[in-house]
Write an enzyme that holds these catalytic residues in place. Structure first.
Site, mmCIF file in Angstrom:
data_model
loop_
_atom_site.group_PDB
_atom_site.id
_atom_site.type_symbol
_atom_site.label_atom_id
_atom_site.label_comp_id
_atom_site.label_asym_id
_atom_site.label_seq_id
_atom_site.Cartn_x
_atom_site.Cartn_y
_atom_site.Cartn_z
ATOM 1 N N CYS A 1 -33.863 -10.904 -30.882
ATOM 2 C CA CYS A 1 -35.259 -11.046 -30.498
ATOM 3 C C CYS A 1 -36.075 -11.589 -31.672
ATOM 4 C CB CYS A 1 -35.793 -9.714 -29.973
ATOM 5 S SG CYS A 1 -37.255 -9.888 -28.915
ATOM 6 N N HIS B 1 -31.421 -7.468 -25.770
ATOM 7 C CA HIS B 1 -31.270 -6.113 -26.299
ATOM 8 C C HIS B 1 -30.282 -5.332 -25.431
ATOM 9 C CE1 HIS B 1 -34.739 -6.280 -29.048
ATOM 10 N NE2 HIS B 1 -35.391 -6.908 -28.087
#
Length: 488
Positions: A334, A431
């Site tokens: 991310c 994630h």
């Protein structure tokens, strides 16, 4: 059965409220009740994507899991995600509504109470029992006016309160009695009972202490809860709960994780920390990245550009260059993925001052920030192994460039992520990849794990929730707790 509710507040932050609610949720769910968790207001950069397409605090997602429920935005209608020392992104019912400094939020938060109560009532309609978690401490009487997190909510919803103190940090009698002393008469009367958490040793040793608290407050004693040793096996709610993995002498891999100032969604680290033969080292500011690391994992962050500057201020960019010269591997997830690129372009000032910032330069990609946040639970595939994994995305910005042509993941039929030509630097927006036991084992073997990197992460979390429920069945007055709950 009419729905019932009760609120668990604490004498301070990190007294164990979240874990206590998770354990209570599992215990009462196993008793056959339909239980739901609720937290009016949470402050955390560790968020979960919900089934209805929003985001909530990850602690409430764990509590939902303890109840056997999918996370829903009604479980945490107001989420504050700190972006600086003075400002936070405000999420209402799962969606970003803006960024406010502490003063402006204090002014505006009373206007959020109707939305909070609406979520609570809607959640209550499908539950027998709702466990409400407070935030911080009700003793912060300077914040009482307009409060929606503790006594302000309890008063508006008409629910009773149980107050929890933390004996491990010391002064638990003063914590509980002092809270009773500073509260108004009406708020103090709303507290019906107390519990003492995190006791080390035989609980009978604290019998006189519990008696003193009851005598000074008039509250019912629900029990002294011993320290729960397996707590570290559950996902951490706060970065303060993270620590270096234990050293057993059998580790074959070291994973270094720089502790960014706005680290976010660090639940990626939990399965790695629990993996046999792996040591996860959380590197605090001011300390160099360890020279013996096999992998440097740059985690998510709430503020990519600010944390990129923070990364450089610690000298970690120099350490990362040395790590790669030694043949080490790097993974950015991310915000960490965005940092690894050539440039981060933020023309609209989404993260602060508009501008273009040079990245770390280890992936040939560029990121352009945009106001729309991407939230999704996804099914992905690791292209090298063909293994399927479940993951989630929660980010702003779009990343493109030549190294995305070497994407190492597939999401909805599209190539995702990026990889350097020598395959030692990778990045992605996903994630939760490491919760998959088979993928985690494959990934760690690729780093050179010489021991079989086995483990059953999800099964271990479930077993730990069961053990926590058993722990409370033994040491907490569950029947008395339920008797205090009120019909809503």
């Amino acid at each position: 059965m009419a729905p019932r509710a009760i609120m668990v507040q604490g004498t301070g932050s990190n007294v164990g409220k979240s874990m206590l609610v998770a354990g209570l949720a599992r215990a009462f769910t196993r008793r056959g009740l339909k239980v739901a968790p609720f937290k009016p207001q949470n402050m955390s950069n560790n968020a979960a994507v919900t089934a209805d397409g929003g985001e909530i605090g990850r602690a409430q997602a764990l509590q939902a899991r303890a109840c056997g429920l999918a996370p829903h935005t009604d479980m945490n209608p107001v989420l504050l995600k700190p972006e600086s020392d003075r400002g936070a992104q405000v999420i209402v019912r799962g969606k970003r509504v803006g960024t406010l400094n502490a003063r402006d939020y204090g002014r505006d938060k009373p206007s959020l109470l109707p939305a909070v109560l609406d979520s609570f009532q809607r959640l209550s309609q499908s539950a027998d029992l709702v466990f409400i978690e407070g935030a911080g401490s009700p003793a912060e009487v300077n914040l009482r006016q307009g409060d929606i997190a503790n006594m302000g909510f309890a008063e508006a919803a008409g629910v009773p309160v149980v107050l929890v103190g933390d004996i491990d940090r010391g002064g638990v009698i003063a914590q509980l009695v002092g809270t009773a002393t500073v509260l108004s008469n009406s708020d103090r009367a709303r507290i019906k009972a107390f519990a003492v958490n995190k006791f080390r040793g035989g609980v009978s040793l604290f019998a006189e202490g519990s008696k003193a608290i009851a005598e000074h407050t008039g509250w019912r004693d629900l029990g002294t809860i011993p320290w729960f040793p397996a707590a570290h096996l559950l996902p951490a709610e706060d970065v303060m709960d993270l620590a270096d993995g234990p050293v057993s002498g059998t580790e074959t891999l070291t994973i270094a994780v720089p502790q960014l100032s706005r680290i976010a969604n660090f639940d990626d680290l939990d399965p790695l920390s629990a993996a046999p033969a792996v040591r996860v080292v959380l590197v605090p500011p001011g300390r160099a990245l360890p020279g013996d690391a096999d992998l440097v994992l740059i985690p998510g962050t709430k503020s990519t550009v600010a944390d990129l500057a923070f990364f450089r201020d610690q000298g970690w960019d120099i350490d990362l260059n040395a790590h790669l010269r030694r043949g080490g591997h790097v993974l950015g997830i991310c915000g960490g993925y965005q940092m690894l690129g050539q440039w981060i372009d933020d023309p609209d000032g989404i993260e602060g001052v508009p501008g273009r910032t040079r990245g770390l330069g280890h992936l040939n990609v560029e990121t352009r920030m945009s106001p729309d946040k991407h939230l999704a639970n996804v099914s992905a595939r690791d292209l090298a192994s063909g293994l399927d994994v479940s993951a989630y995305e929660i980010h702003i910005g779009r990343t493109e460039g030549p190294d995305t042509e070497r994407g190492w993941l597939q999401v909805d039929g599209q190539i995702a992520g990026a990889m350097s030509p020598n395959e030692r630097v990778r990045g992605c927006y996903l994630h939760g990849l490491f919760s998959s036991d088979t993928f985690r084992a494959h990934f760690l073997r690729g780093l050179g794990a010489t021991q079989a990197p086995t483990g059953t992460y999800d099964a271990d979390v479930e077993a730990t929730l069961d053990a926590l429920g058993d722990h409370l069945e033994q040491h907490f007055d569950l029947d008395g707790f339920y008797a205090l709950s009120a019909t809503v």
